[in-house]
Design a protein around this motif. Structure first.
Motif, PDB file in Angstrom:
ATOM      1  N   LEU A 163      16.103  -0.864  22.097  1.00  0.00           N
ATOM      2  CA  LEU A 163      17.672  -0.583  21.870  1.00  0.00           C
ATOM      3  C   LEU A 163      17.726  -1.456  20.829  1.00  0.00           C
ATOM      4  CD1 LEU A 163      18.497  -0.539  25.756  1.00  0.00           C
ATOM      5  CD2 LEU A 163      18.852   1.199  24.340  1.00  0.00           C
ATOM      6  N   ASP A 164      17.373  -2.637  20.706  1.00  0.00           N
ATOM      7  CA  ASP A 164      17.892  -3.594  19.822  1.00  0.00           C
ATOM      8  C   ASP A 164      17.563  -2.943  18.290  1.00  0.00           C
ATOM      9  OD1 ASP A 164      19.091  -5.786  18.459  1.00  0.00           O
ATOM     10  OD2 ASP A 164      17.425  -7.117  18.800  1.00  0.00           O
ATOM     11  N   HIS A 165      16.486  -2.728  18.113  1.00  0.00           N
ATOM     12  CA  HIS A 165      15.986  -2.183  16.751  1.00  0.00           C
ATOM     13  C   HIS A 165      16.784  -0.796  16.427  1.00  0.00           C
ATOM     14  CE1 HIS A 165      12.795  -5.220  17.399  1.00  0.00           C
ATOM     15  NE2 HIS A 165      12.659  -5.262  16.014  1.00  0.00           N
ATOM     16  N   LEU A 166      16.513   0.051  17.534  1.00  0.00           N
ATOM     17  CA  LEU A 166      17.409   1.479  17.366  1.00  0.00           C
ATOM     18  C   LEU A 166      18.762   1.341  16.943  1.00  0.00           C
ATOM     19  CD1 LEU A 166      17.083   4.442  17.121  1.00  0.00           C
ATOM     20  CD2 LEU A 166      17.489   4.433  19.830  1.00  0.00           C
ATOM     21  N   ALA A 167      19.542   0.367  17.633  1.00  0.00           N
ATOM     22  CA  ALA A 167      20.969   0.293  17.324  1.00  0.00           C
ATOM     23  C   ALA A 167      21.090  -0.298  15.813  1.00  0.00           C
ATOM     24  CB  ALA A 167      21.578  -0.940  18.034  1.00  0.00           C
ATOM     25  N   PHE A 168      20.386  -1.315  15.344  1.00  0.00           N
ATOM     26  CA  PHE A 168      20.423  -1.559  14.002  1.00  0.00           C
ATOM     27  C   PHE A 168      20.070  -0.673  12.961  1.00  0.00           C
ATOM     28  CE2 PHE A 168      19.237  -4.071  10.253  1.00  0.00           C
ATOM     29  CZ  PHE A 168      20.511  -4.890   9.945  1.00  0.00           C
ATOM     30  N   ARG A 177      25.834  -1.588  23.632  1.00  0.00           N
ATOM     31  CA  ARG A 177      26.404  -1.859  24.881  1.00  0.00           C
ATOM     32  C   ARG A 177      25.504  -1.801  26.045  1.00  0.00           C
ATOM     33  NH1 ARG A 177      32.057   1.333  23.389  1.00  0.00           N
ATOM     34  NH2 ARG A 177      33.437  -0.483  23.172  1.00  0.00           N
ATOM     35  N   GLU A 178      24.445  -0.787  25.828  1.00  0.00           N
ATOM     36  CA  GLU A 178      23.483  -0.534  26.960  1.00  0.00           C
ATOM     37  C   GLU A 178      22.432  -1.767  27.017  1.00  0.00           C
ATOM     38  OE1 GLU A 178      19.773   2.533  27.887  1.00  0.00           O
ATOM     39  OE2 GLU A 178      21.058   3.131  26.155  1.00  0.00           O
TER      40      GLU A 178
END
Length: 478
Positions: free
Chosen positions: A223-228, A244-245
């Motif tokens: 999630l962290d890498h995909l958000a960025f 947020r997720e």
């Protein structure tokens, strides 16, 4: 005929010493050797599981024996024998259970087995190279990332037939997809990182709460890498949603808390989504990339062929006594440019001999960079060069090629037999080979593409030295 029946023109490299363990992904022979290493590890793990299972069964019997004493209402420490056995268990048996040397020995045997093959195992460069290979296959054949993750090689979009059906389909785990996406992410390639990280997030969501011993990443990592990635691609709204997720699982992460605040502020100032789609990076600035990829993406049997009246098959001797008793079986494939296919040119036994000769000498293929040679991402293979003195089979093949072509194959008019083993996603992008010597001894410029073969052989023949054997026509286009 095997995979070695190929003739062509190209550049000379020196014969190299046997390869050191490395470069696993650049040749399928190396990948097969890696499979053998894993087989040895499997045998060690099987022995470990067998010994540990036996040890755990003995522990279970110990547990059941002691548990039965605790559950028996008639048990009384007034019994001297029971009191003795209790004291002995607490003094000797329990420490033996907790600090079992048997468990340590079993683990040590597994560690020793790993160390035996460790020096032959793929390194970090191999893993990243293999990830880039999957992305290359994704691009060249326009494959669906979701399909690849499910073990299916199919073009993105509905209605396309399966391009390749392996006999044993293998699906990718969430951690596998995360690593491919992260390799792209680490180079700022968000065109590739987004679909692979999307698949990783989807798979991690399905298995959230369960632990797999092979996983080195998590849903939070994906999630962290995909958000960025989405943020860098301009899709701030989706970056905010994913962040947020992330905080739902790790609410104390202050860096992501700050990112959420940043994304909210940016959304208040401008549009939520970028105006255009992500563009695929072209690190080599290859002008003909779309053309050669379009050829790769055509379904089998849809190659554009000339009208049949211009094509023919024949037995050819080319005026050579060498071919009188066994003429070459020639099939005209195309006249402009001239392409001929010689059937049964090399036997399976000869092909196996050449593969055996070349195998120990395969080294990572390199490209010219000024006066030096270096590795390049646009050439993923290993190659070796065989002199005609290496084996009578090589000498016989050279004589056969000379008879069919009518050309002089002796150095320096031709190069040694080149044997190439392409690796995972192996390819050689369309490129120009040219002489760099001053003054030039030959003038040869050849644009070519080689992609995703397993093992093949080439004979590169120079124009220099062939002037009287095959004179050039007045037309410079010939």
């Amino acid at each position: 005929m095997g995979a070695l029946g190929a003739l062509g023109l190209g550049a000379l490299l020196a014969l190299l010493p046997p390869p050191a363990p490395a470069e696993t992904y650049t040749a399928m022979l190396s990948v097969r050797r890696a499979l053998g290493s894993e087989g040895r590890l499997l045998r060690r793990l099987r022995a470990y599981l067998r010994e540990e299972s036996a040890r755990l069964r003995r522990l279970a019997r110990f547990y059941e024996k002691v548990q039965a004493l605790h559950q028996d209402p008639k048990t009384s420490v007034d019994n001297p024998l029971l009191a003795f056995s209790l004291i002995k268990r607490l003094h000797s048996d329990w420490p033996n259970v907790i600090y079992s040397e048997e468990a340590t020995q079993n683990t040590q045997a597994l560690h020793d087995g790993f160390k035996e093959v460790e020096q032959n195992l793929p390194g970090a460069e191999d893993l990243d190279g293999a990830a880039r290979a999957l992305m290359r296959l994704q691009d060249v054949y326009a494959l669906s990332v979701k399909g690849m993750a499910n073990g299916v090689f199919q073009r993105a979009g509905a209605g396309w037939p399966t391009l390749y059906s392996p006999s044993q389909p293998v699906s990718l785990s969430a951690d596998d997809c995360f690593h491919v996406g992260k390799v792209a992410y680490d180079t700022g390639d968000y065109y590739h990182s987004i679909p692979w990280l999307e698949e990783a997030v989807s798979l991690f969501r399905l298995s959230y709460g369960t632990w797999n011993p092979e996983d080195r990443s998590s849903l939070e990592d994906a999630l962290d890498h995909l958000a960025f990635s989405y943020f860098m691609a301009g899709n701030i709204s989706h970056a905010l949603s994913l962040s947020r997720e992330f905080l739902h699982y790790d609410p104390s992460n202050q860096r992501v808390v700050r990112n959420v605040a940043k994304y909210k502020k940016l959304l208040e100032m401008g549009p939520a989504v970028s105006t255009g789609p992500l563009r695929r990076p072209n690190s080599t600035h290859l002008q003909s990339r779309d053309t050669y990829e379009e050829l790769c993406q055509r379904p089998a049997g849809q190659l554009i062929l000339e009208h049949l009246p211009h094509l023919s098959c024949s037995y050819e001797t080319n005026g050579s006594p060498y071919l009188l008793l066994q003429p070459a079986k020639k099939e005209m494939v195309q006249t402009q440019p001239y392409v001929a296919l010689y059937h049964d040119f090399i036997s399976d036994a000869e092909a196996e001999t050449i593969k055996g000769l070349a195998g120990p000498w395969l080294q990572r293929s390199v490209v010219a960079s000024g006066e030096k040679q270096q590795k390049a991402e646009y050439r993923i293979s290993q190659s070796a060069w065989l002199k005609d003195t290496a084996d009578p089979v090589v000498r016989a093949l050279e004589q056969r090629m000379a008879a069919v072509t009518g050309l002089d194959l002796r150095p320096p008019y031709a190069e040694y037999l080149q044997v190439v083993n392409y690796g995972l996603g192996g390819h050689y992008e369309p490129h120009f080979d040219h002489a760099t010597e001053e003054p030039p001894l030959q003038n040869e410029v050849r644009q070519q593409d080689r992609h995703a073969h397993d093992l093949l052989a080439n004979k590169w023949i120079h124009e220099h030295g062939q002037e009287f054997r095959r004179p050039c026509s007045p037309d410079p286009r010939d």
